[in-house]
Write a protein that holds these residues in place. Sequence first.
Motif, short mmCIF file in Angstrom:
data_model
loop_
_atom_site.label_atom_id
_atom_site.label_comp_id
_atom_site.label_asym_id
_atom_site.label_seq_id
_atom_site.Cartn_x
_atom_site.Cartn_y
_atom_site.Cartn_z
N ILE A 127 -39.03 9.91 16.81
CA ILE A 127 -39.55 10.98 15.94
C ILE A 127 -38.40 11.57 15.11
N ASP A 128 -37.24 11.74 15.71
CA ASP A 128 -36.09 12.22 14.94
C ASP A 128 -35.78 11.26 13.79
N ALA A 129 -35.79 9.96 14.08
CA ALA A 129 -35.45 8.96 13.06
C ALA A 129 -36.47 8.94 11.93
N VAL A 130 -37.76 8.94 12.24
CA VAL A 130 -38.76 8.87 11.16
C VAL A 130 -38.91 10.22 10.46
N HIS A 131 -38.60 11.31 11.13
CA HIS A 131 -38.64 12.62 10.49
C HIS A 131 -37.56 12.72 9.42
N ASP A 132 -36.41 12.12 9.67
CA ASP A 132 -35.29 12.16 8.73
C ASP A 132 -35.37 10.99 7.75
N HIS A 133 -36.55 10.75 7.19
CA HIS A 133 -36.79 9.59 6.34
C HIS A 133 -35.90 9.55 5.10
N GLU A 134 -35.32 10.67 4.70
CA GLU A 134 -34.44 10.68 3.54
C GLU A 134 -33.06 10.12 3.87
N ASP A 135 -32.72 10.06 5.15
CA ASP A 135 -31.46 9.47 5.57
C ASP A 135 -31.57 7.95 5.44
N PRO A 136 -30.65 7.32 4.72
CA PRO A 136 -30.74 5.87 4.53
C PRO A 136 -30.75 5.08 5.84
N ALA A 137 -30.19 5.62 6.89
CA ALA A 137 -30.13 4.91 8.17
C ALA A 137 -31.40 5.06 8.99
N SER A 138 -32.32 5.94 8.60
CA SER A 138 -33.47 6.24 9.46
C SER A 138 -34.35 5.03 9.71
N GLY A 139 -34.60 4.20 8.70
CA GLY A 139 -35.43 3.01 8.89
C GLY A 139 -34.79 2.04 9.87
N ALA A 140 -33.51 1.82 9.73
CA ALA A 140 -32.79 0.93 10.65
C ALA A 140 -32.76 1.51 12.05
N ASP A 141 -32.61 2.83 12.14
CA ASP A 141 -32.60 3.48 13.45
C ASP A 141 -33.94 3.30 14.16
N ALA A 142 -35.03 3.52 13.43
CA ALA A 142 -36.36 3.38 14.01
C ALA A 142 -36.60 1.95 14.49
N LYS A 143 -36.18 0.98 13.71
CA LYS A 143 -36.34 -0.42 14.10
C LYS A 143 -35.49 -0.74 15.34
N ALA A 144 -34.26 -0.26 15.35
CA ALA A 144 -33.39 -0.50 16.50
C ALA A 144 -33.96 0.12 17.77
N LEU A 145 -34.55 1.31 17.64
CA LEU A 145 -35.17 1.96 18.80
C LEU A 145 -36.35 1.13 19.31
N ARG A 146 -37.17 0.63 18.41
CA ARG A 146 -38.29 -0.23 18.80
C ARG A 146 -37.78 -1.47 19.52
N ASP A 147 -36.74 -2.09 18.95
CA ASP A 147 -36.19 -3.31 19.55
C ASP A 147 -35.64 -3.04 20.96
N PHE A 148 -35.05 -1.90 21.16
CA PHE A 148 -34.46 -1.59 22.46
C PHE A 148 -35.49 -1.17 23.50
N TYR A 149 -36.40 -0.28 23.13
CA TYR A 149 -37.32 0.31 24.12
C TYR A 149 -38.61 -0.48 24.33
N LEU A 150 -39.05 -1.28 23.37
CA LEU A 150 -40.33 -1.99 23.49
C LEU A 150 -40.10 -3.45 23.86
N SER A 151 -41.00 -3.97 24.68
CA SER A 151 -40.96 -5.40 24.98
C SER A 151 -41.37 -6.16 23.72
#
Length: 165
Positions: free
Chosen positions: A63-87
């Motif tokens: 939620i922090d990553a997608v909330h900060d959508h104006e940060d250029p890293a937010s999309g990569a952060d959200a994807k990395a979180l999905r890759d780490f936490y989800l099967s």
Amino acid sequence: MSIRTRTTPVTVVALAAGLALAAVTPALAGTTSVAARPAAATTAQGDPRNVTQRVGDFYGAYIDAVHDHEDPASGADAKALRDFYLSASARRKVSAWERKNHADGILFAQNVPVKWKVAYTGSGMGHATSRVTLTWSDGAHPQVTRIDVQSDLTTRKITDLKPAE
């Protein structure tokens, strides 16, 4: 003009300055009254072995990553979180849901909640289930949605997400 008439305005100005300084000095020194002090700092703790805690960690960071959508890293952060936490199978299911619904498959929405909380709801057959409650607005009657999240007890990965009924 007498000395007394000249010193009276100076005395008034000095007295006013002294009173103003006395009023702001405690605030500057951090010695304000108890009622005016901010609340104590919030503490947090966690255990990476606890799957419900991990679901909370994931949703908080996501939620922090997608909330900060104006940060250029937010999309990569959200994807990395999905890759780490989800099967892998959960990631595929989320992607399919997103293609079909044109919304975020982690939040099951197109916008970002203002608050979240996670509660353990049970376990069995090597999995634990957590209920994520997302709050979408502030105020007296905020809108909330709930998501049931299943986690593997061995890998601690999220294996399934679905809107709670």
